[in-house]
Design an enzyme around this catalytic site. Sequence first.
Site, mmCIF file in Angstrom:
data_model
loop_
_atom_site.group_PDB
_atom_site.id
_atom_site.type_symbol
_atom_site.label_atom_id
_atom_site.label_comp_id
_atom_site.label_asym_id
_atom_site.label_seq_id
_atom_site.Cartn_x
_atom_site.Cartn_y
_atom_site.Cartn_z
ATOM 1 N N ARG A 64 0.743 -1.424 -0.608
ATOM 2 C CA ARG A 64 -0.116 -0.124 0.422
ATOM 3 C C ARG A 64 0.819 1.681 0.346
ATOM 4 O O ARG A 64 1.755 1.171 0.386
ATOM 5 C CB ARG A 64 -1.117 -0.339 0.896
ATOM 6 C CG ARG A 64 -2.719 1.025 1.345
ATOM 7 C CD ARG A 64 -3.049 0.585 1.775
ATOM 8 N NE ARG A 64 -3.575 -0.300 2.157
ATOM 9 C CZ ARG A 64 -4.695 -0.676 2.895
ATOM 10 N NH1 ARG A 64 -5.165 0.059 4.481
ATOM 11 N NH2 ARG A 64 -5.755 -1.825 2.750
ATOM 12 N N SER A 166 -8.336 0.195 0.814
ATOM 13 C CA SER A 166 -9.270 0.401 1.409
ATOM 14 C C SER A 166 -9.829 1.641 1.920
ATOM 15 O O SER A 166 -10.603 2.320 0.932
ATOM 16 C CB SER A 166 -8.782 -0.675 2.597
ATOM 17 O OG SER A 166 -10.002 -1.436 3.459
ATOM 18 N N ASP A 337 -16.381 0.955 4.555
ATOM 19 C CA ASP A 337 -15.071 2.129 3.368
ATOM 20 C C ASP A 337 -15.254 1.315 1.926
ATOM 21 O O ASP A 337 -16.369 0.755 1.752
ATOM 22 C CB ASP A 337 -14.081 1.122 4.450
ATOM 23 C CG ASP A 337 -13.467 0.000 4.210
ATOM 24 O OD1 ASP A 337 -14.122 -1.128 4.094
ATOM 25 O OD2 ASP A 337 -12.328 -0.116 4.178
ATOM 26 N N ASP A 339 -13.391 -0.612 -0.023
ATOM 27 C CA ASP A 339 -13.865 -1.713 -0.815
ATOM 28 C C ASP A 339 -14.784 -2.448 -0.199
ATOM 29 O O ASP A 339 -14.995 -3.724 -0.233
ATOM 30 C CB ASP A 339 -12.209 -1.789 -0.363
ATOM 31 C CG ASP A 339 -12.134 -2.427 0.535
ATOM 32 O OD1 ASP A 339 -12.090 -1.851 1.240
ATOM 33 O OD2 ASP A 339 -11.054 -3.604 1.305
ATOM 34 N N ASP A 341 -14.902 -4.245 2.966
ATOM 35 C CA ASP A 341 -14.399 -5.250 3.853
ATOM 36 C C ASP A 341 -14.431 -4.890 5.291
ATOM 37 O O ASP A 341 -15.011 -4.881 6.464
ATOM 38 C CB ASP A 341 -13.122 -5.385 3.820
ATOM 39 C CG ASP A 341 -12.068 -4.662 3.706
ATOM 40 O OD1 ASP A 341 -12.067 -3.209 4.550
ATOM 41 O OD2 ASP A 341 -10.824 -5.347 3.652
ATOM 42 N N ARG A 342 -14.601 -2.958 5.631
ATOM 43 C CA ARG A 342 -15.743 -3.015 6.945
ATOM 44 C C ARG A 342 -16.609 -2.563 7.262
ATOM 45 O O ARG A 342 -17.361 -2.411 5.943
ATOM 46 C CB ARG A 342 -14.040 -1.625 7.376
ATOM 47 C CG ARG A 342 -13.293 -2.067 7.773
ATOM 48 C CD ARG A 342 -12.349 -1.138 8.039
ATOM 49 N NE ARG A 342 -10.464 -1.563 8.474
ATOM 50 C CZ ARG A 342 -9.776 -1.753 7.985
ATOM 51 N NH1 ARG A 342 -9.563 -2.011 6.013
ATOM 52 N NH2 ARG A 342 -8.458 -2.403 8.300
ATOM 53 N N GLU A 435 -11.483 -7.386 14.775
ATOM 54 C CA GLU A 435 -10.456 -6.269 15.609
ATOM 55 C C GLU A 435 -11.200 -5.135 15.286
ATOM 56 O O GLU A 435 -11.933 -4.534 14.912
ATOM 57 C CB GLU A 435 -9.064 -6.371 13.892
ATOM 58 C CG GLU A 435 -10.106 -5.738 13.016
ATOM 59 C CD GLU A 435 -8.525 -6.034 11.713
ATOM 60 O OE1 GLU A 435 -7.983 -5.816 11.913
ATOM 61 O OE2 GLU A 435 -8.920 -5.641 10.885
#
Length: 621
Positions: A64, A166, A337, A339, A341-342, A435
Amino acid sequence: MTSSQASDALLPAKEWSSLDPNSETSSYVENLIAQAEGGNDAAMKEVESLFNAPRIQFGTAGLRAHMEPGPCGMNDLVVIQTAQGLARYVLDTNNNKSSLKAVVGYDHRSHSKFNLSSKQFAMYTKLVFEHAGIKCTLLDGYVATPILAYAVTNIDAAVGIMVTASHNPKQDDGYKVYWKDGCQIIPPIDGCIANAIVEKENLVPWIDYGEQLRKLEAKSNVECYGLSDPIKTKSIEDAYFRSILSSGLVTGVDYAANATSSKPKFAYTAMHGVGSPYARRSFQTFNLPPFLAVPSQEKPDPNFSTVPFPNPEENGALDEAIEFSTENECDIVLANDPDADRLGVAECGRESGTWTVFNGNQIGTLLGHWLWETIGKNSDQPVAMCASTVSSKMLAAMGQTEGFRFDETLTGFKWIGSRALSLQKQGYRVLLGYEEAIGFSCGGIIPDKDGISALGVVATMASFLYSRGETLVSHLQKIHDKYGEFACNNGYYRCNDPAIVMRIMEQMRNGGKYFDRVGTYDVESIRDLGSPGYDSTTEDKKPTLPTSASSPMITFRFANGCVAQFRASGTEPKFKYYIELRGRPGEKKTDVERRLSVMSGVILEELLHPAKNGLILPSNL
């Protein structure tokens, strides 16, 4: 700098530009070189910053970096080099080379000045893998990261690549690598791939990929010049949502039928990302009524026009969604978010009109309790949940009371996912991995964070609670009343110099004589996951979790039940801290929070010396 030194400093830039297939970035570098050779100091400094810094490395979430020229940025040549090294490693570690498959997905990120984009990175990746003799599926259009992770095992691929940064700012892009089990790569695989990338034969493009892409562009006007596969993409997406249906996450109960209160009204924001179509289908899969989408943030926008840091965790990131929700009388905001995934969650009190933005630990607590009550209690398999070590210890307390297994892992979902897979092999039903950075994996759909399925679970849970006259806020308090209060103070300082972070870590180690007191607070134990590692609680003084010299983390456990943990971010210039205090039996939440506030101030000042070390609070940026 002498003329000879200047000439030597320009050599890496000249070599790089000669290999770069991108005319915009190569000409930009060539122009810098010409200016530097003409004595322009600013141009020379820029060349040095682009080419004399360490090469981009795998962090907690793959590669990244800023989209810019040079070996430490995300650009076409770096992606080609990375894909070549990765393809070579896949070939070298698999016997049945003729049947190897790869899958690639991408998001909407782009940099118009340099003609760089996730889409272009993904196309180059496919070209590299196909040239290497590995059949490669390029997913069609922008896809959410959970879809790519699911695709790996769905099509039995040896490797998967998701091109995304992300929740990072707009100038960044990234390259996440998934192994054949659908989990992000972990050591030693990541190190082996990194070594393969920098092998001389993989740093030089095997063929002229730029010319190959231009030829495809000239004869095709369809998506990705015909490189992508829309039929297979739809098949994978359909299978993903079928797996949600069969996972037990969908209760199939109409909670509004016997409701004592009106059902919740949902608003959704994609944070200018790719999540909207997947969020809508998630609601359909969970038999939920449609949500209202925040129109200003619904469509993919690489400029992230309304929010510079498109991370639902960031202060102010949900302001636009909350304003929209207030105007439209919505009770709950659900936020992916970019992408997807959160998952971020916020709730408005119907009587007070006050909004509560839940942190990752609070969402994880709600999900853990819900999944235990709706699935775990009646499971014919032993149940397990896991979370990163910097997440709250609430699930551990819940597991101790209810009788399910709880494991903690290193930070990063690659560790949570790999632990979940290991637990599944041992016969456990893993209901939740999470997480504190608002990443959740519910029901074992994929061994990675998944904001799409988690969104449906949270909305279902809220519908049930509202039908009983409860809210997310009131229910969270009931959970704490049963298992205890856990007050958290998680945050970060901006720190652009990694050397400062390492210096602070060394100061914490106190020359190997770890502190037994911080301020007036007695230290009960210390765990240091740097190299060679230390844990005062084990017989041999070695930690049970893996250690890392490049990504150290130090944990202080205090006699009063407080746990303070420190680490550098693997993807951003942040020095993060996680401080949690478990309340005494019967102690009120406000009293626990008050004690934590005082103690946090002492810990941060005594251990980090923020002013002395030049650490910057986000509020002061």
